[in-house]
Design a protein around this motif. Structure first.
Motif, PDB file in Angstrom:
ATOM      1  N   MET A   1       0.850  -1.195   0.000  1.00 20.73           N
ATOM      2  CA  MET A   1       0.000   0.000   0.000  1.00 20.73           C
ATOM      3  C   MET A   1       0.887   1.247   0.000  1.00 20.73           C
ATOM      4  O   MET A   1       1.851   1.335   0.737  1.00 20.73           O
ATOM      5  CB  MET A   1      -0.872  -0.027   1.252  1.00 20.73           C
ATOM      6  N   LYS A  12       2.292  -0.581   8.672  1.00 17.26           N
ATOM      7  CA  LYS A  12       1.086  -0.848   9.442  1.00 17.26           C
ATOM      8  C   LYS A  12       1.231  -0.229  10.826  1.00 17.26           C
ATOM      9  O   LYS A  12       2.313  -0.231  11.406  1.00 17.26           O
ATOM     10  CB  LYS A  12       0.854  -2.350   9.553  1.00 17.26           C
ATOM     11  N   PRO A  19      -6.556  -0.766  13.563  1.00 21.14           N
ATOM     12  CA  PRO A  19      -5.516  -0.927  12.556  1.00 21.14           C
ATOM     13  C   PRO A  19      -5.529   0.211  11.550  1.00 21.14           C
ATOM     14  O   PRO A  19      -6.588   0.729  11.198  1.00 21.14           O
ATOM     15  CB  PRO A  19      -5.898  -2.249  11.879  1.00 21.14           C
ATOM     16  N   GLY A  20      -4.367   0.583  11.099  1.00 23.49           N
ATOM     17  CA  GLY A  20      -4.270   1.625  10.087  1.00 23.49           C
ATOM     18  C   GLY A  20      -2.964   1.513   9.342  1.00 23.49           C
ATOM     19  O   GLY A  20      -2.166   0.615   9.595  1.00 23.49           O
ATOM     20  N   GLU A  21      -2.757   2.421   8.400  1.00 20.72           N
ATOM     21  CA  GLU A  21      -1.499   2.473   7.662  1.00 20.72           C
ATOM     22  C   GLU A  21      -0.918   3.858   7.886  1.00 20.72           C
ATOM     23  O   GLU A  21      -1.627   4.857   7.836  1.00 20.72           O
ATOM     24  CB  GLU A  21      -1.754   2.272   6.165  1.00 20.72           C
ATOM     25  N   THR A  30      -3.981   6.417   7.596  1.00 16.36           N
ATOM     26  CA  THR A  30      -5.205   6.021   6.903  1.00 16.36           C
ATOM     27  C   THR A  30      -5.776   4.775   7.566  1.00 16.36           C
ATOM     28  O   THR A  30      -5.177   4.225   8.482  1.00 16.36           O
ATOM     29  CB  THR A  30      -4.946   5.720   5.416  1.00 16.36           C
ATOM     30  N   GLY A  31      -6.914   4.308   7.082  1.00 16.68           N
ATOM     31  CA  GLY A  31      -7.538   3.119   7.646  1.00 16.68           C
ATOM     32  C   GLY A  31      -8.395   3.464   8.847  1.00 16.68           C
ATOM     33  O   GLY A  31      -8.678   4.631   9.116  1.00 16.68           O
ATOM     34  N   LEU A  32      -8.806   2.424   9.582  1.00 17.83           N
ATOM     35  CA  LEU A  32      -9.687   2.629  10.733  1.00 17.83           C
ATOM     36  C   LEU A  32      -9.082   3.567  11.758  1.00 17.83           C
ATOM     37  O   LEU A  32      -9.773   4.354  12.391  1.00 17.83           O
ATOM     38  CB  LEU A  32      -9.993   1.284  11.395  1.00 17.83           C
ATOM     39  N   TYR A  35      -9.896   7.204  11.897  1.00 19.72           N
ATOM     40  CA  TYR A  35     -11.198   7.640  12.404  1.00 19.72           C
ATOM     41  C   TYR A  35     -11.231   7.737  13.918  1.00 19.72           C
ATOM     42  O   TYR A  35     -12.285   7.959  14.509  1.00 19.72           O
ATOM     43  CB  TYR A  35     -12.293   6.680  11.924  1.00 19.72           C
ATOM     44  N   TYR A  58      -2.120  -8.353  12.587  1.00 15.78           N
ATOM     45  CA  TYR A  58      -2.747  -7.302  13.400  1.00 15.78           C
ATOM     46  C   TYR A  58      -3.085  -7.805  14.787  1.00 15.78           C
ATOM     47  O   TYR A  58      -2.887  -7.119  15.782  1.00 15.78           O
ATOM     48  CB  TYR A  58      -4.009  -6.794  12.694  1.00 15.78           C
TER      49      TYR A  58
END
Ligand SMILES: [Zn+2]
Length: 69
Positions: A1, A12, A19-21, A30-32, A35, A58
Protein backbone atom coordinates in the motif's frame (compact mmCIF):
# COMPACT_ATOMS: atom_id res chain seq x y z
CA UNK A 1 0.00 0.00 0.00
CA UNK A 2 1.35 3.43 -0.85
CA UNK A 3 0.60 6.83 0.61
CA UNK A 4 -2.26 8.76 -1.04
CA UNK A 5 -0.36 12.00 -0.44
CA UNK A 6 3.26 11.29 -1.40
CA UNK A 7 3.25 7.77 -2.85
CA UNK A 8 5.79 6.36 -0.39
CA UNK A 9 5.22 2.85 0.98
CA UNK A 10 3.25 2.87 4.23
CA UNK A 11 3.79 0.82 7.37
CA UNK A 12 1.09 -0.85 9.44
CA UNK A 13 0.19 0.92 12.66
CA UNK A 14 -2.17 0.59 15.61
CA UNK A 15 -3.77 3.64 17.14
CA UNK A 16 -6.44 3.42 19.84
CA UNK A 17 -6.39 -0.31 19.16
CA UNK A 18 -7.50 0.25 15.57
CA UNK A 19 -5.52 -0.93 12.56
CA UNK A 20 -4.27 1.62 10.09
CA UNK A 21 -1.50 2.47 7.66
CA UNK A 22 1.04 5.14 8.46
CA UNK A 23 3.34 7.08 6.13
CA UNK A 24 6.68 7.83 7.76
CA UNK A 25 7.48 10.40 5.09
CA UNK A 26 4.56 12.77 5.59
CA UNK A 27 2.86 11.40 8.75
CA UNK A 28 -0.35 10.49 6.95
CA UNK A 29 -2.55 7.99 8.77
CA UNK A 30 -5.21 6.02 6.90
CA UNK A 31 -7.54 3.12 7.65
CA UNK A 32 -9.69 2.63 10.73
CA UNK A 33 -7.09 4.32 12.93
CA UNK A 34 -7.65 7.55 11.00
CA UNK A 35 -11.20 7.64 12.40
CA UNK A 36 -10.01 7.67 16.00
CA UNK A 37 -11.56 10.53 17.99
CA UNK A 38 -9.59 13.78 17.58
CA UNK A 39 -9.35 14.10 21.35
CA UNK A 40 -6.93 11.19 21.36
CA UNK A 41 -4.14 13.23 19.83
CA UNK A 42 -4.18 15.52 22.85
CA UNK A 43 -3.86 12.73 25.38
CA UNK A 44 -1.12 10.66 23.84
CA UNK A 45 0.46 9.70 27.14
CA UNK A 46 -2.51 7.57 28.20
CA UNK A 47 -1.80 3.86 27.76
CA UNK A 48 -4.79 3.39 25.47
CA UNK A 49 -3.72 6.21 23.20
CA UNK A 50 -0.31 4.97 22.26
CA UNK A 51 0.63 4.76 18.66
CA UNK A 52 2.49 1.64 17.58
CA UNK A 53 3.97 0.66 14.24
CA UNK A 54 4.00 -3.08 13.59
CA UNK A 55 4.71 -5.80 11.07
CA UNK A 56 2.89 -9.07 10.52
CA UNK A 57 -0.43 -10.00 12.07
CA UNK A 58 -2.75 -7.30 13.40
CA UNK A 59 -4.04 -9.56 16.16
CA UNK A 60 -0.56 -10.36 17.39
CA UNK A 61 0.31 -6.66 17.28
CA UNK A 62 -2.89 -5.81 19.12
CA UNK A 63 -1.88 -8.19 21.90
CA UNK A 64 1.49 -6.46 22.20
CA UNK A 65 -0.27 -3.11 22.11
CA UNK A 66 -2.60 -4.13 24.94
CA UNK A 67 -0.03 -5.80 27.17
CA UNK A 68 2.88 -3.47 26.43
CA UNK A 69 5.14 -6.43 25.61
ZN1 LIG B 1 3.13 10.16 2.58
Amino acid sequence: MSCPNCGEPMVKAIYLGLPGEFCESCNTLTGLAAYAPPVASQTEDGPLFKFMVYEGSYWRALWHWLTGR
